[in-house]
Design a protein around this motif. Structure first.
Motif, PDB file in Angstrom:
ATOM      1  N   LYS A  45       0.946  -1.325   0.193  1.00  0.00           N
ATOM      2  CA  LYS A  45       0.182  -0.296   0.001  1.00  0.00           C
ATOM      3  C   LYS A  45       0.947   0.970   0.025  1.00  0.00           C
ATOM      4  N   LEU A  46       1.125   1.578  -0.740  1.00  0.00           N
ATOM      5  CA  LEU A  46       1.739   2.714  -1.061  1.00  0.00           C
ATOM      6  C   LEU A  46       1.127   4.626  -1.217  1.00  0.00           C
ATOM      7  N   ASP A  47       1.843   5.312  -0.231  1.00  0.00           N
ATOM      8  CA  ASP A  47       1.037   6.242   0.397  1.00  0.00           C
ATOM      9  C   ASP A  47       2.675   7.793  -0.034  1.00  0.00           C
ATOM     10  N   LEU A  48       2.718   8.185  -1.413  1.00  0.00           N
ATOM     11  CA  LEU A  48       3.870   8.977  -1.026  1.00  0.00           C
ATOM     12  C   LEU A  48       3.902  10.082   0.256  1.00  0.00           C
ATOM     13  N   ASN A  49       2.468  10.213   0.471  1.00  0.00           N
ATOM     14  CA  ASN A  49       3.305  11.349   2.181  1.00  0.00           C
ATOM     15  C   ASN A  49       3.534   9.828   2.913  1.00  0.00           C
ATOM     16  N   ASP A  50       3.844   9.215   3.289  1.00  0.00           N
ATOM     17  CA  ASP A  50       4.569   8.444   4.466  1.00  0.00           C
ATOM     18  C   ASP A  50       6.250   9.639   4.192  1.00  0.00           C
ATOM     19  N   SER A  51       6.710   9.537   5.518  1.00  0.00           N
ATOM     20  CA  SER A  51       7.669  10.425   5.671  1.00  0.00           C
ATOM     21  C   SER A  51       8.922   9.305   4.931  1.00  0.00           C
ATOM     22  N   LYS A  52       8.535   8.614   5.005  1.00  0.00           N
ATOM     23  CA  LYS A  52       9.824   7.782   4.120  1.00  0.00           C
ATOM     24  C   LYS A  52      10.147   8.045   3.250  1.00  0.00           C
ATOM     25  N   TRP A  53       8.928   8.588   2.293  1.00  0.00           N
ATOM     26  CA  TRP A  53       9.438   9.323   0.471  1.00  0.00           C
ATOM     27  C   TRP A  53       9.859  10.920   0.891  1.00  0.00           C
ATOM     28  N   GLU A  54       9.710  11.448   1.886  1.00  0.00           N
ATOM     29  CA  GLU A  54       9.295  13.037   2.503  1.00  0.00           C
ATOM     30  C   GLU A  54      10.297  13.712   1.560  1.00  0.00           C
ATOM     31  N   ASP A  55      11.439  12.842   0.633  1.00  0.00           N
ATOM     32  CA  ASP A  55      12.748  13.783  -0.721  1.00  0.00           C
ATOM     33  C   ASP A  55      12.169  13.866  -1.316  1.00  0.00           C
ATOM     34  N   ILE A  56      11.284  14.299  -1.988  1.00  0.00           N
ATOM     35  CA  ILE A  56      10.812  14.154  -3.774  1.00  0.00           C
ATOM     36  C   ILE A  56      11.740  13.925  -4.741  1.00  0.00           C
ATOM     37  N   HIS A  57      13.233  13.680  -4.651  1.00  0.00           N
ATOM     38  CA  HIS A  57      14.020  13.924  -5.390  1.00  0.00           C
ATOM     39  C   HIS A  57      14.420  11.982  -5.168  1.00  0.00           C
ATOM     40  N   VAL A  58      13.575  11.947  -4.510  1.00  0.00           N
ATOM     41  CA  VAL A  58      13.744  10.043  -4.295  1.00  0.00           C
ATOM     42  C   VAL A  58      12.440  10.010  -5.025  1.00  0.00           C
ATOM     43  N   ILE A  59      11.264  10.643  -5.883  1.00  0.00           N
ATOM     44  CA  ILE A  59      10.175  10.653  -5.721  1.00  0.00           C
ATOM     45  C   ILE A  59      10.302  10.934  -7.673  1.00  0.00           C
ATOM     46  N   THR A  60      11.467  11.547  -7.910  1.00  0.00           N
ATOM     47  CA  THR A  60      10.908  12.309  -9.001  1.00  0.00           C
ATOM     48  C   THR A  60      12.142  11.076 -10.226  1.00  0.00           C
ATOM     49  N   GLY A  61      12.887  10.895  -8.678  1.00  0.00           N
ATOM     50  CA  GLY A  61      14.502   9.595  -8.939  1.00  0.00           C
ATOM     51  C   GLY A  61      13.746   8.091  -9.707  1.00  0.00           C
ATOM     52  N   ALA A  62      12.256   8.269  -9.149  1.00  0.00           N
ATOM     53  CA  ALA A  62      12.139   6.448  -9.077  1.00  0.00           C
ATOM     54  C   ALA A  62      11.276   6.379 -10.752  1.00  0.00           C
ATOM     55  N   LYS A  98      12.486   8.476 -13.118  1.00  0.00           N
ATOM     56  CA  LYS A  98      13.509   8.663 -14.202  1.00  0.00           C
ATOM     57  C   LYS A  98      13.639   7.337 -14.103  1.00  0.00           C
ATOM     58  N   MET A  99      13.664   6.577 -12.793  1.00  0.00           N
ATOM     59  CA  MET A  99      13.896   4.828 -13.208  1.00  0.00           C
ATOM     60  C   MET A  99      13.283   3.900 -13.782  1.00  0.00           C
ATOM     61  N   PHE A 100      12.026   4.529 -13.762  1.00  0.00           N
ATOM     62  CA  PHE A 100      10.805   3.216 -13.773  1.00  0.00           C
ATOM     63  C   PHE A 100      10.708   3.842 -15.477  1.00  0.00           C
ATOM     64  N   PHE A 101      10.846   5.081 -16.423  1.00  0.00           N
ATOM     65  CA  PHE A 101      11.044   4.667 -17.872  1.00  0.00           C
ATOM     66  C   PHE A 101      12.115   4.330 -17.814  1.00  0.00           C
ATOM     67  N   ARG A 102      14.076   4.222 -17.757  1.00  0.00           N
ATOM     68  CA  ARG A 102      15.005   3.490 -17.839  1.00  0.00           C
ATOM     69  C   ARG A 102      14.944   2.069 -17.644  1.00  0.00           C
ATOM     70  N   GLU A 103      13.900   1.907 -16.818  1.00  0.00           N
ATOM     71  CA  GLU A 103      13.605   0.385 -16.865  1.00  0.00           C
ATOM     72  C   GLU A 103      12.819  -0.443 -17.781  1.00  0.00           C
ATOM     73  N   LEU A 104      12.236   0.178 -18.815  1.00  0.00           N
ATOM     74  CA  LEU A 104      11.126  -0.056 -19.677  1.00  0.00           C
ATOM     75  C   LEU A 104      12.122  -0.745 -20.183  1.00  0.00           C
ATOM     76  N   PRO A 105      11.591  -1.880 -20.576  1.00  0.00           N
ATOM     77  CA  PRO A 105      12.365  -3.313 -21.475  1.00  0.00           C
ATOM     78  C   PRO A 105      12.661  -2.454 -23.442  1.00  0.00           C
ATOM     79  N   GLU A 106      11.099  -1.055 -23.385  1.00  0.00           N
ATOM     80  CA  GLU A 106      11.594  -0.950 -24.815  1.00  0.00           C
ATOM     81  C   GLU A 106      11.387   0.512 -24.297  1.00  0.00           C
ATOM     82  N   PRO A 107      11.925   1.891 -24.835  1.00  0.00           N
ATOM     83  CA  PRO A 107      12.362   3.220 -24.503  1.00  0.00           C
ATOM     84  C   PRO A 107      10.158   3.204 -25.183  1.00  0.00           C
ATOM     85  N   LEU A 108       9.803   3.992 -24.485  1.00  0.00           N
ATOM     86  CA  LEU A 108       8.804   5.029 -24.581  1.00  0.00           C
ATOM     87  C   LEU A 108       8.208   5.804 -26.549  1.00  0.00           C
ATOM     88  N   PHE A 109       9.692   6.280 -26.900  1.00  0.00           N
ATOM     89  CA  PHE A 109       9.772   6.280 -28.170  1.00  0.00           C
ATOM     90  C   PHE A 109       9.690   5.427 -29.038  1.00  0.00           C
TER      91      PHE A 109
END
Length: 316
Positions: free
Chosen positions: A182-199, A201-212
């Motif tokens: 159960k994911l809550d991005l407001n949880d203090s574990k993810w309080e650094d906004i750069h963690v959210i943006t990093g994740a 970016k990682m989602f798009f990097r790890e796609l088996p085939e890029p978005l384009f």
């Protein structure tokens, strides 16, 4: 040993049969798991030797091989096989083998566990179309969740998307998403906004085939090489040729990045800086050939063009 995305428990190893059945084998007892691992490894090695022998028997002998040499090789092979059989058939290993067989026959297969919903398919590294189909949408839920969170809390943060988050925390977030916690991005574990943006970016990097998509890479590069008046129409036409999940995910992402740029006075992010961050992530060839630096320039230019002409490409 099984990777962490398959199981978070200790002492887990992964076994895949020739028929494609996948099993995760685990025990809290270090001695037990080591015994099982040794028995399986020895059995597999023994099977490999027997398979190699069968193949060798089918191959015709070279005319130059003498009978004596053939007999010697055959005796050496038999000796090797008997050594392996005797080692695996010791009384202690027989007992371990019996217990392991009993354990395995009681366990459901990985496929059966997945079908019952106990194991969820991955989000990171999943095929975009399959992920959207599973979620009954055309844009991954995680992508929308991240974008909504950044737009609420991160548009005025200096260097948003350019500054890297803590990789260890990003990996924890990735693990939580993949295991359907159960994911809550407001949880203090993810309080650094750069963690959210990093994740994100990682989602798009790890796609088996890029978005384009790989098969359109050269087409997009050729489009950006055209005369300025023709570029927008060419890129727009190519985007329309992409699968629906790619189009819709691209549109929501680029509209979000446009809003980031519109807040550039606060976050100091420009068209160029966003393009540098996302160009190589969203657009890349299947096999890197030629000058990588030149490819990078085109990748960035394509992303920048779409951001500049977003209303012409996606409509208002």
């Amino acid at each position: 040993m099984a990777p962490k995305d398959k199981s978070s428990k200790k002492n887990v190893f992964e076994l895949k049969t020739r028929q494609g059945t996948e099993l995760l084998i685990q025990s809290d007892n270090d001695t037990v798991i080591n015994d099982w691992f040794k028995v399986l490894s020895t059995t597999i090695n023994n099977q490999t030797v027997e398979t190699d022998e069968a193949i060798e028997e089918e191959i015709p002998d070279s005319p130059g091989i003498e009978k004596h040499d053939k007999e010697k090789d055959h005796k050496d092979t038999k000796k090797l096989r008997s050594m392996k059989v005797s080692s695996i058939d010791s009384s202690e290993q027989k007992k371990t083998k019996k217990n392991l067989k009993k354990f395995l026959t009681r366990r459901p297969t990985l496929q059966a566990v997945r079908e019952k919903g106990y194991i969820k398919d991955q989000v990171f590294g999943a095929n975009l179309a399959n992920l959207c189909q599973r979620e009954n949408g055309t844009v991954p839920k995680f992508v929308k969740l991240c974008i909504e969170h950044v737009e609420e809390y991160g548009l005025d943060v200096d260097g948003i998307y350019r500054v890297s988050g803590n990789l260890a925390v990003i990996q924890k977030l990735r693990f939580a998403v993949n295991h359907d916690e159960k994911l809550d991005l407001n949880d203090s574990k993810w309080e650094d906004i750069h963690v959210i943006t990093g994740a994100l970016k990682m989602f798009f990097r790890e796609l088996p085939e890029p978005l384009f998509t790989f098969n359109h890479f050269n087409d997009f590069v050729n489009a950006i090489k055209q005369e300025p008046r023709q570029r927008v129409a060419a890129v727009k036409d190519l985007i329309k040729q992409l699968p629906k999940p790619n189009q819709d995910t691209m549109q929501i992402l680029f509209r979000h990045l446009k809003r980031v740029i519109e807040n550039g006075e606060k976050n100091r992010m420009t068209y160029q800086s966003i393009a540098i961050v996302f160009g190589p992530t969203l657009l890349k060839p299947e096999k890197e050939t030629g000058n990588i630096a030149v490819h990078t320039v085109y990748q960035n230019q394509i992303v920048e063009l779409i951001l500049l002409e977003i209303n012409s490409i996606f409509g208002r």
